[in-house]
Design an enzyme around this catalytic site. Structure first.
Site, short mmCIF file in Angstrom:
data_model
loop_
_atom_site.label_atom_id
_atom_site.label_comp_id
_atom_site.label_asym_id
_atom_site.label_seq_id
_atom_site.Cartn_x
_atom_site.Cartn_y
_atom_site.Cartn_z
N LYS A 26 6.53 8.62 6.19
CA LYS A 26 7.81 9.33 6.39
C LYS A 26 8.92 8.69 5.56
O LYS A 26 10.08 9.04 5.71
CB LYS A 26 8.20 9.27 7.87
CG LYS A 26 7.16 9.87 8.80
CD LYS A 26 7.56 9.60 10.26
CE LYS A 26 6.37 9.73 11.18
NZ LYS A 26 6.62 9.11 12.49
N HIS A 84 -3.77 -14.59 -3.89
CA HIS A 84 -4.62 -14.34 -2.72
C HIS A 84 -4.95 -15.72 -2.14
O HIS A 84 -6.08 -16.20 -2.22
CB HIS A 84 -5.88 -13.60 -3.17
CG HIS A 84 -6.72 -13.00 -2.09
ND1 HIS A 84 -6.48 -13.19 -0.75
CD2 HIS A 84 -7.83 -12.21 -2.16
CE1 HIS A 84 -7.40 -12.53 -0.05
NE2 HIS A 84 -8.23 -11.93 -0.88
N ARG A 144 -13.89 -8.01 3.53
CA ARG A 144 -13.98 -9.40 3.94
C ARG A 144 -12.66 -9.96 4.48
O ARG A 144 -12.65 -10.61 5.53
CB ARG A 144 -14.40 -10.30 2.75
CG ARG A 144 -15.87 -10.33 2.50
CD ARG A 144 -16.12 -10.43 1.03
NE ARG A 144 -15.69 -9.20 0.40
CZ ARG A 144 -16.48 -8.12 0.29
NH1 ARG A 144 -17.71 -8.17 0.69
NH2 ARG A 144 -16.02 -6.99 -0.24
N THR A 145 -11.57 -9.72 3.78
CA THR A 145 -10.32 -10.40 4.16
C THR A 145 -9.87 -9.92 5.54
O THR A 145 -9.59 -10.74 6.43
CB THR A 145 -9.23 -10.13 3.10
OG1 THR A 145 -9.77 -10.46 1.82
CG2 THR A 145 -8.00 -10.97 3.37
N ARG A 203 -1.76 -7.13 3.19
CA ARG A 203 -2.26 -6.86 1.82
C ARG A 203 -1.52 -5.63 1.31
O ARG A 203 -1.43 -4.61 2.02
CB ARG A 203 -3.76 -6.59 1.82
CG ARG A 203 -4.25 -6.09 0.46
CD ARG A 203 -5.75 -6.01 0.35
NE ARG A 203 -6.34 -7.34 0.24
CZ ARG A 203 -7.64 -7.55 -0.02
NH1 ARG A 203 -8.45 -6.52 -0.19
NH2 ARG A 203 -8.11 -8.76 -0.12
N1 CP Z 1 -12.51 -11.15 -1.41
C1 CP Z 1 -11.83 -10.10 -0.94
O1 CP Z 1 -10.60 -10.08 -0.97
O2 CP Z 1 -12.60 -9.09 -0.43
P1 CP Z 1 -12.04 -7.78 0.26
O3 CP Z 1 -11.30 -6.99 -0.81
O4 CP Z 1 -13.25 -7.07 0.78
O5 CP Z 1 -11.10 -8.19 1.35
#
Ligand code: CP
Length: 301
Positions: free
Chosen positions: A79, A128, A50-51, A100
């Site tokens: 590396k 998040h 999703r993110t 991320r």
């Molecule tokens: N909600 C969320 O962070 O989903 P993903 O891990 O699929 O990005």
């Protein structure tokens, strides 16, 4: 240093409300050329559906171009290249970086070495914030207000970065909190102290069922296997809650069930067809919210 979004604390209440208002405008008019000359980098050192895809959809909707990777194994990190050098390099190429990374604090560090805004798309069990903004947008859409709600957080409250960010943000709106988790996955003390310092009340419980009738929002989270160092510890708690449709009687008429997703067993499939289920619409709201976040950080309206 350019303005980044690493923690929900990077935004004031007014900025949060501004982003939610902009998200609403983007939902009404989702195609725009606002970011036509911009390049957005999505650097995902951890899996995501999703993110990443909603950030990339949001960038596409705003006419930006996208670079990035979904697997650092295909980059020079293999590396031995450091996060610092990776970020300094990518900030030469892109106007905004979405990152991320499994290490807590990695996104903050990235923002300190980057010459362009950085958005934290999840750093370990820490924060998040773009998820929090889309959660708030979903709460606002379904409840017509953010003020004075009963928010019941369920599941992995220890490692769940989404609940940590959401607690901090919703504390600005006189929220009443209930924390439902097994003792091993209880809300960390620092977050409970955070609420105490703000004179906000919270309840803690191991049982979900007694707390459903009072909830405006039931925010369910997955027990995350990837955060446990001992597989047996995960086995003990992995199926601790499983919400079924029959558990939703009685409930408030305005109750909505949110989940950042992905889910495993914590919401049964029969919940999907109830009027309370909102988690797939919530994931859709991520597009409009992330359009608004990128436009805000780039100073575009
Ligand atoms: N909600 C969320 O962070 O989903 P993903 O891990 O699929 O990005």
């Amino acid at each position: 240093m350019p303005k980044s979004l690493i923690s929900i604390h990077d935004l004031s209440k007014e900025e949060i409300l501004h982003i939610l208002h902009t998200a609403s405008a983007f939902e009404r008019e989702p195609d725009s050329s606002l970011l036509r000359h911009k390049v957005i980098a999505t650097l995902f050192f951890e899996p995501s559906t999703r993110t990443r895809l909603s950030f990339e959809t949001a960038a596409n909707r705003l006419s930006a171009r996208i670079i990035g990777f979904t697997d650092s194994g295909s980059t020079s990190v293999t590396k031995g290249e450091s996060i610092k050098d990776t970020i300094k390099t990518v900030s030469n190429y892109a106007d905004l970086i979405v990152i991320r990374h499994p290490l807590e604090g990695s996104a903050r560090y990235a923002s300190e070495v980057s010459s362009v805004p950085v958005i934290n798309a999840g750093d370990g069990a820490n924060q998040h914030p773009s998820q929090t903004l889309l959660d708030m947008y979903s709460i606002l859409k379904t409840q017509q207000s953010l003020d004075g709600l009963q928010l019941t957080l369920v599941g992995d409250l220890k490692y769940g970065r989404t609940v940590h960010s959401l607690l901090q943000a919703m504390s600005l709106f006189s929220t009443r909190f209930t924390f439902v988790s097994p003792p091993e996955l209880a809300m960390p003390l620092e977050y409970k102290q955070f609420l105490q310092h703000r004179n906000l009340s919270y309840k803690e419980s191991k049982d979900l069922l007694p707390h459903i009738p009072e909830a405006d929002i039931l925010y369910i989270t997955r027990v995350q296997a990837e955060r446990f160092s001992e597989p047996m510890e995960y086995e003990k708690v992995k199926n601790v809650y499983s919400l079924t449709a029959s558990m939703l009687h009685p409930c408030k008429p305005n109750l909505k069930i949110l989940h950042p997703l992905p889910r495993v067993n914590e919401i049964a499939l029969d919940v999907d067809n109830t009027p309370q289920a909102y988690y797939f619409e919530q994931a859709r709201n991520g597009i409009y919210t992330r359009m608004a976040i990128m436009a805000y950080l780039l100073g575009l309206t």
